[in-house]
Design a protein around this motif. Structure first.
Motif, short mmCIF file in Angstrom:
data_model
loop_
_atom_site.label_atom_id
_atom_site.label_comp_id
_atom_site.label_asym_id
_atom_site.label_seq_id
_atom_site.Cartn_x
_atom_site.Cartn_y
_atom_site.Cartn_z
N ALA A 96 57.73 101.24 128.28
CA ALA A 96 56.90 101.60 127.13
C ALA A 96 57.42 102.85 126.44
N LYS A 97 57.75 103.87 127.20
CA LYS A 97 58.26 105.11 126.62
C LYS A 97 59.57 104.87 125.89
N CYS B 121 60.75 102.04 124.63
CA CYS B 121 60.52 101.22 123.44
C CYS B 121 59.88 102.03 122.31
N GLU B 122 58.95 102.89 122.64
CA GLU B 122 58.32 103.71 121.60
C GLU B 122 59.36 104.55 120.87
N GLN B 123 60.39 105.00 121.57
CA GLN B 123 61.43 105.84 120.96
C GLN B 123 62.54 105.03 120.33
N PRO C 246 60.26 100.83 118.23
CA PRO C 246 58.81 100.87 118.11
C PRO C 246 58.19 99.57 117.58
N VAL D 74 56.49 97.41 120.22
CA VAL D 74 55.28 97.90 120.89
C VAL D 74 54.07 97.37 120.13
N PHE E 188 50.19 97.45 119.35
CA PHE E 188 49.04 98.35 119.41
C PHE E 188 47.79 97.60 118.99
N GLU F 93 48.34 101.50 122.73
CA GLU F 93 49.40 100.59 123.15
C GLU F 93 48.82 99.60 124.15
#
Length: 66
Positions: A32-33, A35-37, A40, A43, A45, A50
């Motif tokens: 998750a971390k 992919c967020e960076q 995105p 991800v 929401f 998330e």
């Protein structure tokens, strides 16, 4: 080394169910971390929280070089 290779190596050393559960949770958090960076758009929401990472996002994480 790709992330998938690192994960496979680490899993082979696990002998305890609790350790495996913790390791799998850690993979989910790290995915998750990452992919967020890095992607995105992968991800998902809901109400600003998330809730899921797409399969494509998970694959990109596993193929990433660490």
């Amino acid at each position: 080394m790709k992330k998938i290779e690192e994960i496979k190596e680490n899993i082979s050393k696990i002998n305890d169910p609790l350790e495996m559960v913790r390791f799998l949770d850690e993979i989910q958090i790290n995915t998750a971390k990452w992919c967020e960076q890095n992607c995105p758009e992968e991800v998902i929401f809901e109400n600003g929280t998330e809730i899921e990472i797409t399969i494509s996002g998970r694959m990109q994480f596993l193929n990433s070089i660490q």
